[in-house]
Design a protein around this motif. Structure first.
Motif, PDB file in Angstrom:
ATOM      1  N   ASP A 255       0.838  -1.189   0.000  1.00 29.47           N
ATOM      2  CA  ASP A 255       0.000   0.000   0.000  1.00 29.47           C
ATOM      3  C   ASP A 255       0.876   1.243   0.000  1.00 29.47           C
ATOM      4  OD1 ASP A 255      -2.147  -1.561  -0.136  1.00 29.47           O
ATOM      5  OD2 ASP A 255      -2.870  -1.223   1.899  1.00 29.47           O
ATOM      6  N   TRP A 256       0.364   2.253  -0.629  1.00 26.46           N
ATOM      7  CA  TRP A 256       1.148   3.455  -0.900  1.00 26.46           C
ATOM      8  C   TRP A 256       0.865   4.510   0.163  1.00 26.46           C
ATOM      9  CZ3 TRP A 256      -0.370   6.721  -5.844  1.00 26.46           C
ATOM     10  CH2 TRP A 256       0.447   7.858  -5.915  1.00 26.46           C
ATOM     11  N   CYS A 257       1.888   4.844   0.942  1.00 29.24           N
ATOM     12  CA  CYS A 257       1.733   5.866   1.974  1.00 29.24           C
ATOM     13  C   CYS A 257       1.735   7.239   1.291  1.00 29.24           C
ATOM     14  CB  CYS A 257       2.882   5.778   2.979  1.00 29.24           C
ATOM     15  SG  CYS A 257       2.847   7.079   4.218  1.00 29.24           S
ATOM     16  N   ILE A 258       0.612   7.923   1.359  1.00 27.70           N
ATOM     17  CA  ILE A 258       0.487   9.179   0.599  1.00 27.70           C
ATOM     18  C   ILE A 258       0.466  10.428   1.475  1.00 27.70           C
ATOM     19  CG2 ILE A 258      -0.638   8.257  -1.459  1.00 27.70           C
ATOM     20  CD1 ILE A 258      -3.328   9.144  -0.123  1.00 27.70           C
ATOM     21  N   SER A 259       0.542  10.260   2.816  1.00 26.16           N
ATOM     22  CA  SER A 259       0.545  11.474   3.642  1.00 26.16           C
ATOM     23  C   SER A 259       1.958  11.878   3.996  1.00 26.16           C
ATOM     24  CB  SER A 259      -0.285  11.247   4.903  1.00 26.16           C
ATOM     25  OG  SER A 259       0.086  10.037   5.519  1.00 26.16           O
TER      26      SER A 259
END
Length: 763
Positions: A255-259
């Motif tokens: 999963d892509w950490c976007i914060s």
RNA sequence: GGGCGGUUAGCUCAGUUGGUCAGAGCGUCUGGUUUACACCCAGAAGGUCGCAGGUUCGAGCCCUGCACUGCCCA
């Protein structure tokens, strides 16, 4: 951006959670896996004894590379089948330096052969430990703050930097006699891509995109759509090997950490309610909590990963989320050109987000958009990366950066551009070579000088009253069937080379295109054609004016077309010269403002095969005579007679005598019916030639040369005979290969006979 | 640990589907002030295509293993 975030949230693909992320203590933000550079480093592996509760004098010894994190330990884990530790399973250990007791647990992940086989479990500071903690329902104790200093959980260590804490922890353990063996150990550490600070795995609450999850309404995941786009060929990556790299990465995607906890960037469109604690996710800034109506809402302080908004570019550039005509007209685009280092960071995200958000936009004609039309681009060309001469990646810290301005000033923009193009063979990086650049600077100079020569003759022609028609320029030159051989040849050449350049460009084989042009311009145009055309540029009273004009026209036409062919590779030089062609030759302005706006020469193969063939023979003769002269020691300046025995009618050496005389420094060409005696001879399958020269020649050197030649020819013959004598070869090889080999065999036999005879005559 | 490359002339590198493919530039050597160019011209030398097997009528090219080397990811 907001639309994208909210939509993904509504589809259940964006979530918030506490996970171990890569945390940069200097930037004070979470960063994605891609922004961490892993480096190997010589470190230490410390053994620490954890006393067993209720068993005085007994210890479980753990091994760790990061002793300071022990303050956040919540368990010690061993492999379930490790016999050494069976008796401690379920027992408690006293965590040194603290007053806590922690359990000994069994987990398959532990490798019994690493260290002591017992590992400390620190869920808040190690991704693997986090997973173990989750499996066993253990708490996570964060022992550091956002600057990687020890926090209040650590008692006496609070406030210490992580490395200072490590030192003190080790000292204290030593003092208590709990420190065991210390070993040298190579471990991998992650550094922040941007500032090179050692990344701290840290438990924190972040926003993620669930790339492998089905959306709420059902259907394929984002990653799956992005995989299919490449696997099913809707996106073709050149060089092809990068498709594999891409798919391999996509298959192992987390999963892509976007914060990000940065102060610039797109803020996350989420509002937290102080009253009910719920989140409001909205396209428009809300004034009240959608759950309880309270006005006490505060926007999430985090901003989005810059690649999240960049990844949306393929759709936002055409007006998305509005549906505009640009989108209908231009989406999907044709080609994206980029470096491989950006493949994951940007390209993959554009594919994921592009495919995702375009899939429910109907086509211009209202029909449903199919997979092939959801991709943001159909082709991706991965260009080479320029490295330094030692093939090292350029980096400011290493100090091996080649300053392009410096190089350009030194060698010229066009030379640098041509160098990069000529070395851009797909799939390999470019080790920048100054020597190559120097060579292409010479090439630029060569073209400049060829232009000077041409313009000089244009001047002379004008003085003699000969002008070139402006209308003749701007297209592929055409020559009359009875034009001189060099004119027919150079035009045929221009055509075939232009066709080759176009084919190479079509396949992104830029180095091939560049080398083809180089070879044409220098090798064919300058070395052969210009040298011969000098013969035709006779502006005296008695010359054939129509012939001179025709020669000058072909010369200018070819040069003009060659400039257009070269212009993408050397834009500045060609621009200058192309304008000059019109001004000098026609005293008028060129048809367009820039050479870049002209039609690129297309060319065609086999426009005049007879000229090609005849000229090749002429070249062969001239080169043979030049070599022969050198061998037998004819002074460079001296012109001598030659004698030719041609085996083919079409050797129109007679009509091209002038050319041979000029280029091979020959006074007179005699022909003969048969092989004659004498020395200074050379044979080819097409003709024999003798240089007539009075001085004695070095017979022993000549004998040596001939012997070497003979050996080579015999080897060739033996190999050809062997193959031709093989029934399997004759049965299976294609006809043209067999034919070619038969001809080679015949030619070689003839040559061997000639060489033998020459040797005999030398005595 | 997983993945992807590279290893061809002294150097830097081409060589697309196996056959006419062993090449270019630089460097080296020899000789040249030919009225475009010495940043030039002409000629020459130089490679068992990393190693060992295999497939094939045929391998620099395909397969397997090994050695060295680079990169990406964990």
């Amino acid at each position: 951006m907001r639309e994208a975030f909210v939509r993904l949230y509504e589809e259940g693909l964006i979530y918030r959670g506490a996970y171990i992320v890569n945390w940069c203590p200097r930037c004070q933000t979470a960063i994605s896996d891609l922004e961490v550079a892993h480096e190997e480093q010589q470190g230490k592996l410390w053994e620490i004894r954890y006393p067993v509760v209720g068993a005085a004098g007994e210890f479980v010894t753990v091994a760790t590379t990061r002793p300071e994190t022990m303050l956040g330990d919540v368990a010690v884990a061993v492999h379930p089948l490790d016999e050494r530790y069976q008796k401690y399973l379920g027992k408690k250990l006293r965590l040194p330096l603290t007053d806590r007791e922690i359990p000994v647990i069994a987990d398959e992940w532990v490798k019994s052969d690493f260290g002591t086989g017992a590992v400390k479990v620190t869920p808040a500071h190690d991704p693997n430990d986090f997973e173990i903690g989750k499996r066993h329902g253990l708490p996570a104790i964060n022992v550091m703050d956002e600057t990687a200093h020890m926090n209040d959980e650590t008692g006496a260590y609070a406030g210490l930097d992580r490395y200072a804490a490590r030192k003190k922890v080790l000292e204290d353990l030593e003092a208590q006699g709990l420190l065991g063996a210390v070993r040298e150990h190579v471990n991998t550490i992650g550094k922040c891509d941007r500032c090179k600070t050692v990344v701290e795995p840290r438990l924190s609450t972040q926003w993620f995109v669930a790339v492998n999850k089905e959306p709420n309404g059902g259907g394929a995941s984002m990653a799956e759509l992005a995989r299919r786009a490449v696997r099913e060929g809707h996106i073709r990556i050149t060089p092809e090997q990068y498709s594999k790299v891409y798919l391999n990465w996509m298959d192992n995607l987390y999963d892509w950490c976007i914060s990000r906890q940065l102060w610039w960037g797109h803020r996350i469109p989420v509002w937290h309610c102080a009253a009910c604690g719920m989140m409001t996710v909205a396209r428009q800034d809300p004034t009240a909590c959608t759950h309880c109506g309270s006005a006490e809402i505060v926007q999430d302080p985090d901003v989005l990963d810059t690649w999240f908004s960049s990844g949306l570019l393929p759709v936002t550039v055409f007006g998305w989320p509005r549906h505009e005509r640009d989108f209908d007209v231009f989406y999907p685009t044709q080609l994206l050109v980029t470096g491989f280092d950006i493949l994951f960071l940007w390209v993959s995200r554009m594919i994921m987000l592009g495919c995702w958000f375009s899939r429910d936009i109907p086509m211009a004609d209202g029909s449903k958009r199919e997979a092939k039309d959801t991709v943001p681009f159909h082709k991706v060309y991965i260009h080479a990366l320029v490295r330094d001469a030692e093939r090292q990646k350029m980096s400011k810290t290493k100090g091996n950066v080649i300053d392009p301005i410096h190089i350009v000033e030194h060698y010229g923009t066009d030379a640098v551009r041509f160098t990069l193009a000529s070395m851009a063979s797909p799939g390999t990086d470019i080790a920048f070579s100054e020597a190559r650049t120097e060579g292409y600077r010479a090439f630029a100079n060569k073209i400049w000088n060829a232009a000077r020569f041409i313009f000089m003759n244009v001047e002379k022609a004008r003085e003699a009253g000969i002008e070139v028609d402006r209308a003749a320029l701007g297209a592929m030159p055409a020559v009359a069937d009875n034009a001189p051989i060099e004119a027919r040849w150079i035009v045929a050449r221009l055509n075939s080379e232009a066709a080759e350049v176009n084919a190479a460009l079509g396949e992104y084989r830029f180095h091939e295109a560049a080398n083809t042009i180089y070879q044409f311009f220098w090798g064919d145009f300058c070395d052969w054609y210009l040298e011969i055309v000098k013969l035709r540029l006779d502006f005296s009273e008695e010359s054939d004016r129509a012939a001179v004009k025709a020669a000058l026209t072909t010369l200018l036409q070819t040069f003009e077309a060659a400039l257009r062919l070269l212009s993408p590779f050397m834009p500045f030089l060609t621009e200058e010269l192309w304008h000059a062609v019109y001004r000098m030759a026609c005293e008028s302005e060129p048809p367009t403002k820039s050479i870049a706006l002209t039609r690129y020469p297309q060319g065609a193969a086999h426009t005049d095969d007879a000229a090609d063939r005849d000229f090749a023979l002429l070249q062969e003769l001239i080169v043979t005579v030049r070599a022969l002269r050198k061998d037998i020691g004819v002074e460079e300046k001296l012109a001598v007679p030659i004698r030719i025995w041609a085996t083919q009618e079409r050797l129109s050496f007679g009509t091209n005598a002038e050319i041979i005389q000029r280029l091979a420094r020959v006074t007179e060409i005699r022909t003969a019916e048969a092989l004659s005696e004498g020395t200074g001879m050379r044979s080819t399958p097409n003709f024999d030639v003798q240089v007539i020269y009075e001085k004695t020649i070095d017979t022993s050197a000549e004998r040596e040369r001939l012997a070497k030649e003979l050996a080579k020819q015999q080897k060739t013959l033996a190999s050809a005979e062997k193959q031709l004598g093989n029934p399997a070869f004759l049965a299976k090889a294609p006809a043209h290969i067999v034919e070619g080999l038969r001809k080679q065999e015949a030619d070689t036999r003839l040559l061997i006979e000639k060489t033998r005879k020459a040797l005999e005559e030398l005595g």
